[in-house]
Design a protein around this motif. Structure first.
Motif, mmCIF file in Angstrom:
data_model
loop_
_atom_site.group_PDB
_atom_site.id
_atom_site.type_symbol
_atom_site.label_atom_id
_atom_site.label_comp_id
_atom_site.label_asym_id
_atom_site.label_seq_id
_atom_site.Cartn_x
_atom_site.Cartn_y
_atom_site.Cartn_z
ATOM 1 N N UNK A 19 -16.486 -97.567 -23.568
ATOM 2 C CA UNK A 19 -17.727 -97.710 -22.812
ATOM 3 C C UNK A 19 -18.678 -96.281 -22.170
ATOM 4 N N UNK A 20 -17.315 -95.121 -22.445
ATOM 5 C CA UNK A 20 -18.335 -94.037 -22.544
ATOM 6 C C UNK A 20 -18.416 -93.709 -23.302
ATOM 7 N N UNK A 21 -18.155 -93.999 -24.725
ATOM 8 C CA UNK A 21 -18.781 -93.874 -25.385
ATOM 9 C C UNK A 21 -20.263 -94.434 -26.060
ATOM 10 N N UNK A 22 -19.981 -95.531 -25.663
ATOM 11 C CA UNK A 22 -21.516 -96.199 -25.686
ATOM 12 C C UNK A 22 -22.472 -95.982 -24.814
ATOM 13 N N UNK A 23 -21.940 -95.030 -23.635
ATOM 14 C CA UNK A 23 -22.968 -95.475 -22.821
ATOM 15 C C UNK A 23 -23.481 -93.653 -22.883
ATOM 16 N N UNK A 24 -23.074 -93.145 -23.705
ATOM 17 C CA UNK A 24 -23.264 -91.572 -23.912
ATOM 18 C C UNK A 24 -24.180 -91.990 -25.281
ATOM 19 N N UNK A 25 -24.192 -92.748 -26.533
ATOM 20 C CA UNK A 25 -24.910 -93.569 -27.072
ATOM 21 C C UNK A 25 -25.838 -94.276 -27.113
ATOM 22 N N UNK A 26 -26.165 -95.101 -26.377
ATOM 23 C CA UNK A 26 -27.237 -95.866 -25.426
ATOM 24 C C UNK A 26 -28.015 -94.517 -25.187
ATOM 25 N N UNK A 27 -27.443 -94.010 -24.235
ATOM 26 C CA UNK A 27 -28.255 -92.895 -23.804
ATOM 27 C C UNK A 27 -29.172 -91.919 -24.153
ATOM 28 N N UNK A 28 -28.797 -91.394 -25.564
ATOM 29 C CA UNK A 28 -29.403 -90.908 -26.573
ATOM 30 C C UNK A 28 -30.520 -92.028 -27.080
ATOM 31 N N UNK A 559 -13.432 -96.033 -10.167
ATOM 32 C CA UNK A 559 -11.868 -95.002 -9.948
ATOM 33 C C UNK A 559 -12.161 -94.436 -11.012
ATOM 34 N N UNK A 560 -12.348 -94.495 -12.617
ATOM 35 C CA UNK A 560 -11.868 -93.592 -13.665
ATOM 36 C C UNK A 560 -12.387 -92.183 -13.387
ATOM 37 N N UNK A 561 -12.217 -90.946 -13.009
ATOM 38 C CA UNK A 561 -13.026 -89.776 -12.696
ATOM 39 C C UNK A 561 -13.468 -89.164 -14.530
ATOM 40 N N UNK A 562 -13.168 -89.702 -15.491
ATOM 41 C CA UNK A 562 -13.256 -89.736 -16.739
ATOM 42 C C UNK A 562 -14.511 -89.766 -17.067
ATOM 43 N N UNK A 563 -15.186 -91.548 -16.476
ATOM 44 C CA UNK A 563 -16.306 -92.074 -16.682
ATOM 45 C C UNK A 563 -17.402 -91.560 -15.979
ATOM 46 N N UNK A 564 -17.371 -90.956 -14.395
ATOM 47 C CA UNK A 564 -18.125 -90.183 -13.545
ATOM 48 C C UNK A 564 -18.077 -88.849 -14.382
ATOM 49 N N UNK A 565 -17.280 -88.637 -14.774
ATOM 50 C CA UNK A 565 -18.016 -86.722 -15.417
ATOM 51 C C UNK A 565 -18.829 -87.233 -16.742
ATOM 52 N N UNK A 566 -18.655 -87.576 -17.365
ATOM 53 C CA UNK A 566 -19.119 -88.485 -18.540
ATOM 54 C C UNK A 566 -20.980 -89.206 -17.958
ATOM 55 N N UNK A 567 -20.853 -89.953 -16.574
ATOM 56 C CA UNK A 567 -21.930 -90.529 -16.187
ATOM 57 C C UNK A 567 -22.803 -89.608 -15.584
ATOM 58 N N UNK A 569 -23.265 -86.628 -17.309
ATOM 59 C CA UNK A 569 -23.488 -85.554 -18.042
ATOM 60 C C UNK A 569 -24.681 -87.151 -18.564
ATOM 61 N N UNK A 570 -24.864 -88.172 -18.251
ATOM 62 C CA UNK A 570 -25.694 -89.480 -18.559
ATOM 63 C C UNK A 570 -26.841 -89.020 -18.254
ATOM 64 N N UNK A 571 -26.600 -89.045 -16.843
ATOM 65 C CA UNK A 571 -27.671 -88.509 -15.263
ATOM 66 C C UNK A 571 -28.599 -87.674 -15.310
ATOM 67 N N UNK A 572 -27.510 -86.344 -15.339
ATOM 68 C CA UNK A 572 -28.325 -85.540 -16.348
ATOM 69 C C UNK A 572 -28.944 -85.188 -17.128
#
Length: 733
Positions: A19-28, A559-567, A569-572
């Motif tokens: 999901x993190x990878x998908x979120x980053x890819x779709x953001x781009x 609950x996922x700290x890793x996903x929140x970090x990815x998010x 970056x995406x929000x920024x």
């Protein structure tokens, strides 16, 4: 058992990575599609060649980096350096007064509201209730002064400052606007980065106010001193034609004191400050939806940077305050839904009354909200016990009475001037006419909407989301696509069976969902004059969609700290892209801020001559000096200057806007002359530019008509001002 837990844990880890990878890819992909469309298919490539955009953009990015770093580190040296950089940035762009006036204006209204509720009603209330009371009470004061022809900008400014300062001293509550944002302090680096970006964008918006001059801003929004109350009364009939002069004038009435400065950037500062307060209301709404601080910051940051919000504030459109009131309505409905608090319902009704007094587009949202409240109350048969706290009830009832008085006065004003309580939209106007009202001349109306071409609707959605260059207005006030991405990722996490904390939407969330659906109906049910409408139409449903999309994604991924970090970056990434789009294009004004230099010596009061400079470029400065010697309500009709004719110091209306509202008045030269005579228009201002004389046949004919009738004239650099004789030859009296 341990093996099952390990398998379950590894499965969830794989899902989170996916999901993190998908979120980053779709953001781009989402950002790239829009950027390519605007830069290659759209008009923004030119904007990026301007030095004010390039050098101003580099400077803004450096400021953002400094503030984000300071908020992440949060030590005294980093924060001290960031403060120095921020002060230098504000000084270089001469934006101190923009920020100060914007903040103080709402601070004074908030203090006035607290004084009224604490002293007159004997009830202590929160800031959201006090600002409703302050706004409504100040408008009542403005209307009272209008009845004795004292509602001049300088008089109103002195009265507001006096009442506000006294209120602050008596209340002894500190600075109310600051407390709205008191809890917005970062708990970790992710929150710090987002807050730093938001603070930087606030300063950049203040700097941008030097360059942004919107069409509607010049036409009527910033001209309430000449087009609303030139002789000290908002009730004066100036015989204007366009319906924009008869829209609900709550926003322009509120801005009247600030027009005393004659600085457009200060009006924009008031709107920018209101945008900050509206973002704080979104923060509180997210809290009502049980979202943690991290998600609240994301919601406020995304909305604060999106062009549909930022550019609307820079153009001081009334959608900003209408959206603010609608958000307050929802916020105040929360205690009604959860506790059956009657005070909350009354405050919500007050906010609703003020919202529809700002803009007609609020009517369907208010109507659906009130119907939902009624149905929800009767549907929950076991929850009808009302909670009535006497002090809070009296306070909320008082605010509701004030709000209703404001709404009624504005309706009566329109009725007195036009013969109908509202000049639009079409369905409402037809109801008034059916009830026996008669629309009086010269007030006109417009063809507000057109039947939808349903075959175009699928393409409309694509263009809204990924190809805004195909929409003339949306491309400078885009409403974003991040909310769709969050809904997709949140929905996919549910399909994958990821466990989380279930968040029941409850009555508040269900109402927000219904209002999002209504926003979709408003977007596609009919066609607008410009394909896709304008981004400011969608400010309110965009805020609701943002909150709900974050609820969707937070339910299983919070609950996922890793996903929140990815998010983060995406929000920024989304925030920088949104802010960048707003930075280079708002109302087709000068992109960016200014080229880099070390000039820090500009006077904080500089910039008040913006109108003079524009009149000089148009060749109207000499004529404007002549008009200043006339009574403040002298009437002028102009042709060949577009909305810029409204910059003159007396009420001036453009011939083209008259044509849109009352075509029969300008069908030929004789009818123009008859219109001028019938409605006591004393002056006719015509461009003398050779190019326009060729492009506008009516312009040449009007020159010939006035000169053959030997009308008195005043010549300017690019125009001639004709004074109508007492009786125009060949026309009936």
């Amino acid at each position: 058992m341990s093996v099952k837990k390990e398998n379950r844990g590894s499965k969830e880890t794989i899902q989170l990575i996916f999901l993190s990878a998908l979120l980053c890819a779709l953001t781009v992909v989402f950002i790239y599609l829009v950027a390519y469309d605007l830069l290659v298919n759209g008009p923004f490539e030119w904007h990026l060649t301007r030095s004010s955009a390039i050098e101003g953009g580099v400077e803004a990015l450096l400021l953002t980096a400094v503030l984000c770093t300071a908020m992440i580190w949060r030590n005294r040296w980093a924060i001290g350096f960031a403060v120095i950089c921020a002060l230098l940035y504000v000084r270089r762009h001469n934006a101190e007064l923009t920020l100060l006036v914007g903040w103080l204006y709402w601070e004074l209204l908030l203090a006035l509201g607290h004084l009224f509720l604490n002293r007159a009603v004997k009830s202590k209330v929160d800031n959201s209730a006090a600002i409703l009371a302050g706004i409504a009470l100040w408008l009542i004061i403005t209307f009272v002064l209008s009845m004795v022809n004292l509602a001049y900008p300088r008089v109103l400014l002195m009265v507001l400052c006096s009442l506000g300062v006294v209120s602050l001293l008596v209340n002894q509550r500190g600075l109310g606007v600051v407390t709205l944002c008191r809890n917005v302090r970062p708990d970790d680096a992710m929150q710090g980065a987002l807050l730093g970006g938001g603070l930087a964008w606030l300063l950049v918006l203040a700097a941008r106010s030097q360059n942004v001059i919107g069409h509607d801003t010049v036409w009527y929004l910033s001209r309430s001193d000449t087009l609303l109350a030139p002789m000290g009364s908002v009730f004066q009939n100036l015989n204007l034609v366009s319906p924009v002069h008869y829209f609900p004038k709550l926003w322009e009435s509120l801005l009247l004191p600030v027009t005393a400065f004659d600085q457009l950037r200060l009006l924009e500062g008031v709107a920018i400050a209101l945008l900050v307060i509206a973002s704080a209301v979104v923060w509180q709404l997210c809290a009502k939806l049980s979202l943690s601080k991290f998600w609240r910051i994301i919601a406020a940051f995304l909305l604060f940077t999106i062009p549909a919000w930022a550019n609307t504030a820079l153009q001081i459109k009334s959608d900003v305050i209408a959206t603010f009131f609608l958000l307050l309505m929802l916020l105040k409905l929360a205690p009604w839904f959860s506790e059956r608090c009657v005070a909350g319902l009354l405050y919500a009704m007050a906010a609703a009354a003020l919202a529809v007094s700002c803009k007609y587009t609020a009517i369907p949202y208010v109507f659906v909200s009130m119907v939902f409240v009624l149905l929800e109350y009767w549907g929950r048969g076991n929850a009808r016990l009302l909670q009535i706290d006497r002090p809070r009830f009296l306070a909320s009832a008082s605010v509701l009475v004030l709000a209703i008085c404001v709404a009624v006065v504005l309706l009566v004003r329109t009725w007195l001037l036009t013969g109908v309580p509202t000049v639009g939209p079409d369905p409402l106007l037809k109801i008034w006419l059916w009830l026996g009202f008669t629309q009086q001349e010269p007030a006109g109306t417009l063809n507000w909407t057109r039947p939808q071409v349903w075959s175009d609707v699928p393409m409309l959605f694509y263009d809204w989301l990924w190809a805004p260059s195909n929409m003339n207005k949306i491309r400078i006030s885009w409403q974003g696509n991040y909310w769709l991405l969050f809904l997709l990722v949140g929905g996919l996490s549910a399909l994958l069976g990821m466990k989380g904390r279930p968040r029941a939407l409850g009555s508040l969330g269900s109402l927000m969902l219904a209002l999002c659906g209504l926003g979709l109906v408003v977007a596609v049910a009919w066609r607008y004059h410009f394909r896709g409408g304008d981004g400011n139409y969608y400010m309110y449903p965009l805020a609701l969609a943002t909150c709900l999309s974050l609820v969707c994604i937070a339910t299983r991924l919070d609950h996922s700290a890793c996903f929140r970090r990815v998010l983060t970056l995406v929000v920024l990434m989304f925030g920088i892209f949104h802010a960048g789009q707003s930075f280079i294009a708002a109302a087709w004004s000068t992109p960016g801020t200014r080229t880099f230099d070390w000039d820090l010596a500009a006077s904080p009061l500089a910039g008040g001559d913006w109108r003079t400079r524009k009149l000089q470029r148009l060749g109207l400065y000499k004529i404007s000096l002549y008009l200043e010697s006339l009574p403040a309500d002298a009437r002028v009709v102009a042709h060949g200057f577009g909305q810029n004719a409204s910059l003159l110091p007396v009420p001036t209306e453009n011939l083209l806007s008259i044509k849109y509202a009352r075509r029969e008045y300008v069908s030929d030269v004789d009818n123009v002359a008859l219109f001028l005579q019938r409605f006591d228009v004393e002056y006719l201002l015509l461009s003398s530019e050779p190019k326009l004389l060729k492009e506008l046949p009516m312009l040449k004919e009007l020159h010939h008509y006035a000169q053959s009738g030997q009308w008195d004239q005043v010549e300017g650099g690019g125009a001639i001002l004709y004074k109508l004789p007492a009786q125009v030859a060949g026309l009936p009296r």
